[in-house]
Design a protein around this motif. Structure first.
Motif, short mmCIF file in Angstrom:
data_model
loop_
_atom_site.label_atom_id
_atom_site.label_comp_id
_atom_site.label_asym_id
_atom_site.label_seq_id
_atom_site.Cartn_x
_atom_site.Cartn_y
_atom_site.Cartn_z
N UNK A 1 9.15 2.60 2.85
CA UNK A 1 9.80 3.35 2.14
C UNK A 1 9.63 4.52 2.08
N UNK A 2 10.35 5.36 2.72
CA UNK A 2 10.26 7.10 2.46
C UNK A 2 11.29 7.68 1.74
N UNK B 1 0.87 1.65 13.17
CA UNK B 1 0.45 2.91 12.13
C UNK B 1 1.73 3.41 11.53
N UNK B 2 1.54 4.04 10.19
CA UNK B 2 2.83 4.69 9.57
C UNK B 2 2.91 6.01 10.25
N UNK C 1 0.75 -1.04 -0.02
CA UNK C 1 -0.05 0.09 -0.16
C UNK C 1 0.83 1.39 -0.18
N UNK C 2 0.18 2.49 -0.26
CA UNK C 2 0.93 3.65 -0.27
C UNK C 2 0.22 4.51 0.75
N UNK C 3 0.64 4.47 2.00
CA UNK C 3 -0.10 5.47 2.99
C UNK C 3 0.17 6.97 2.62
N UNK C 4 1.15 7.14 1.93
CA UNK C 4 1.27 8.51 1.57
C UNK C 4 0.18 9.04 0.41
#
Length: 269
Positions: free
Chosen positions: A101-102, A83-84, A26-29
């Protein structure tokens, strides 16, 4: 920017933890949301590195391509999930671990054709068994560009960065501004073999260590290097400090927008 050994370490770690398992992506951002949806719930088939590029393979036309750039970082965690925190571009969740990944320069899904195009535009990677150093030599031996610049050109050699560039040239007393065409093939083979050995050590240890045993802190009676990058090196990020071999202050200059380090005495033209 991480050098090639770091990406190969990540590829091995991710392959060990996720290969053969269905994973959640997934992509929380939100910036990688469309790409994440393309691979979410699929089997993570393998991970590999090519130079400074990391590839997560999910089957035909489903390869997640990551280039960390200057600011990208992975954070590795054992389950359970939390949580992210911050701007997480991609979250990868397997049966026992999860990875966030950030800040990468690139995080996208490539087709097989696009992966082939990536391979074609990169030079040989010293850490890969399929690397052909003659491919790099053909370009180096015909170039008037300095060997220092050529070693950093990912189209010629993939994975070498500023630290390995500076250190391998010092280890063989090569002036960094030497034109590629002025090297002989025997010296090129020495550069290639030594670069490969140094980077393989980096994969094993997670550090860039380039000094020979006689120049280790214990052998010289000196303090270990204190630097956020870690590792014992001869010239990289040691501007104005005494050369470990001859005592001459290490020189620095800008070359192609990057800092170049060398010993003016040991690497005299």
């Amino acid at each position: 920017m991480p050098e090639g050994h770091t990406l190969h370490r990540l590829a091995r770690l991710h392959h060990e933890r996720y290969a053969g398992h269905e994973v959640a992506v997934e992509s929380p951002q939100g910036r990688f949301a469309a790409g994440a949806a393309m691979v979410d719930g699929r089997v993570f088939e393998s991970a590999e590195a090519i130079g400074k590029h990391l590839l997560h393979n999910y089957g035909p036309d489903r390869t997640v391509h990551i280039h960390l750039g200057l600011y990208g970082k992975f954070a590795e965690h054992p389950r359970p999930l939390t949580p992210p925190q911050g701007l997480v571009r991609m979250r990868l969740v397997g049966p026992t671990h999860w990875t966030d990944l950030r800040g990468p320069t690139a995080c996208d899904v490539l087709t097989e054709e696009e992966v082939d195009a990536l391979r074609d535009r990169l030079g040989p990677d010293p850490l890969r068994s399929d690397a052909d150093p003659d491919k790099a030599w053909q370009r180096i031996s015909n170039s008037r560009t300095s060997i220092a610049a050529l070693l950093m050109d990912q189209r010629i050699i993939a994975g070498v960065g500023n630290a390995y560039r500076a250190e391998v040239l010092f280890r063989h007393n090569i002036p960094p501004l030497t034109p590629g065409k002025d090297l002989d093939e025997a010296m090129w083979k020495t550069i290639w073999d030594d670069t490969r050995e140094l980077m393989e050590h980096g994969v094993r240890t997670g550090r860039i260590d380039t000094v020979r045993p006689e120049h280790e802190p214990e052998a010289m009676g000196r303090e270990p290097r204190k630097d956020r990058h870690g590792g014992e090196v001869y010239v990289y990020r040691r501007a104005l400090q005494p050369c470990l071999v001859c005592g001459t202050p290490v020189a620095t200059a800008k070359l192609a927008a990057r800092n170049l380090y060398w010993c003016p005495a040991c690497q005299r033209a």
